[in-house]
Scaffold this active site. Structure first.
Site, PDB file in Angstrom:
ATOM      1  N   ASP A  65       0.836  -1.233   0.050  1.00 17.76           N
ATOM      2  CA  ASP A  65       0.060  -0.300   0.078  1.00 17.76           C
ATOM      3  C   ASP A  65       1.027   0.878  -0.056  1.00 17.76           C
ATOM      4  OD1 ASP A  65      -2.149  -1.805   0.243  1.00 17.76           O
ATOM      5  OD2 ASP A  65      -3.069  -0.781   2.337  1.00 17.76           O
ATOM      6  N   ASP A  66       0.549   2.299  -0.523  1.00 20.70           N
ATOM      7  CA  ASP A  66       0.827   3.536  -0.294  1.00 20.70           C
ATOM      8  C   ASP A  66       1.516   4.137  -1.133  1.00 20.70           C
ATOM      9  OD1 ASP A  66      -0.510   3.206   2.065  1.00 20.70           O
ATOM     10  OD2 ASP A  66       0.668   3.794   3.646  1.00 20.70           O
ATOM     11  N   HIS A 210       3.523  -2.413   3.250  1.00 22.46           N
ATOM     12  CA  HIS A 210       3.806  -1.012   2.970  1.00 22.46           C
ATOM     13  C   HIS A 210       5.057  -1.317   1.647  1.00 22.46           C
ATOM     14  CE1 HIS A 210       0.506  -0.736   5.957  1.00 22.46           C
ATOM     15  NE2 HIS A 210       0.115   0.144   4.974  1.00 22.46           N
TER      16      HIS A 210
HETATM   17 ZN    ZN Z   1      -2.772   3.101   3.462  1.00 20.70          ZN
END
Ligand code: ZN
Length: 273
Positions: A65-66, A210
């Site tokens: 993610d991100d 992440h």
């Molecule tokens: Zn996030």
């Protein structure tokens, strides 16, 4: 330093989000979603966290993610390539607008892409959520072309009640949460990341990591995580492939043992009569 008006306008446009007059309709018919970024009907328009009850195949999906981030994503891609493991990236629109080349690399490697909002706000309004989703959709089309659209979404912080989630579900996205957390946002230790994932793995899990700035420990843990999971007999697939496997089991759940025993008993009784 005095900037020329042309240079100034170029700088301003480079830092502005894509301008969209209103929420465009999802490109359902004209631009058919690539099959491998789609989700079976039962997962569209809802939030999903865990595999179906009788899922036993030792398979899992790594998700990041991100990102994409200039600092971390290239290292993640390098390890995934070395280990020959697919992954799914839930990208932020604001990161895509800066690092479109990295998104293209993820796609070229055959990985799956999902949307993780544009600005990752904690408490967005529905209007902000709607605008951000449109920016994300437009950003993906701009970077990848119209044929590479996604129906995968992941709500920030796993919040299934936020305006982001309500907006994504209303647009028909599958909100795919996680059932195995590396908790790499809560540690700087590669061995903690390793243990969080490998010691808690179960068949069919979606693993959250992440690839945002500062996640060097995730990079440092990744090869060992992959090898540790392999040692336990696990193979890796993208989220869309995993969802197809979930769907197959959910569509044809195995007959519960008790039911089979009851049937055998009734047949035996019939024979005895
Ligand atoms: Zn996030």
């Amino acid at each position: 330093m005095i900037l020329s008006p042309l240079l100034l306008s170029l700088i301003v446009s480079a830092f502005s989000p894509p301008k969209i007059a209103s929420s465009p309709a999802r490109p359902t018919t004209k631009y058919k979603a690539a099959r491998h970024w789609n989700a079976p009907a039962r997962y569209r328009g809802v939030s999903t966290r865990t595999p179906p009850r009788y899922f036993t195949e030792k398979v899992c999906a790594l998700t990041f993610d991100d990102g994409p981030s200039r600092q971390i994503t290239p290292s993640i891609l390098k390890i995934l390539k070395q280990e020959n493991v697919p992954a799914t990236f839930f990208v932020m629109g604001s990161m895509v607008s800066e690092n479109g080349d990295l998104l293209k690399k993820e796609v070229a490697a055959g990985y799956a892409i999902g949307i993780h909002t544009y600005d990752h706000r904690t408490h967005p309004t529905r209007g902000q959520a709607s605008r951000e989703m449109s920016w994300c959709e437009a950003g993906l089309i701009k970077t990848l072309g119209a044929k590479q659209q996604t129906w995968l979404f992941r709500s920030p912080f796993g919040n299934t009640k936020s305006a982001y989630t309500r907006e994504a579900l209303a647009r028909g996205y599958a909100n795919i949460l996680w059932s195995n957390s590396s908790a790499d946002t809560a540690t700087h230790s590669a061995s903690v990341v390793y243990n969080n994932v490998v010691s808690n793995i179960e068949p069919g899990q979606v693993i959250i990591c992440h690839d945002s700035e500062g996640k060097r420990h995730t990079v440092n843990a990744l090869a060992n995580v992959i090898r540790g999971l392999r040692k336990k007999g696990y193979t890796f697939v993208t989220v869309p492939v995993l969802l197809q496997k979930w769907d197959a089991v959910a569509s044809h759940p195995p007959t519960p043992k008790k039911k089979i025993e009851k049937k055998v008993l009734s047949i035996k009784l019939q024979v005895l009569r």
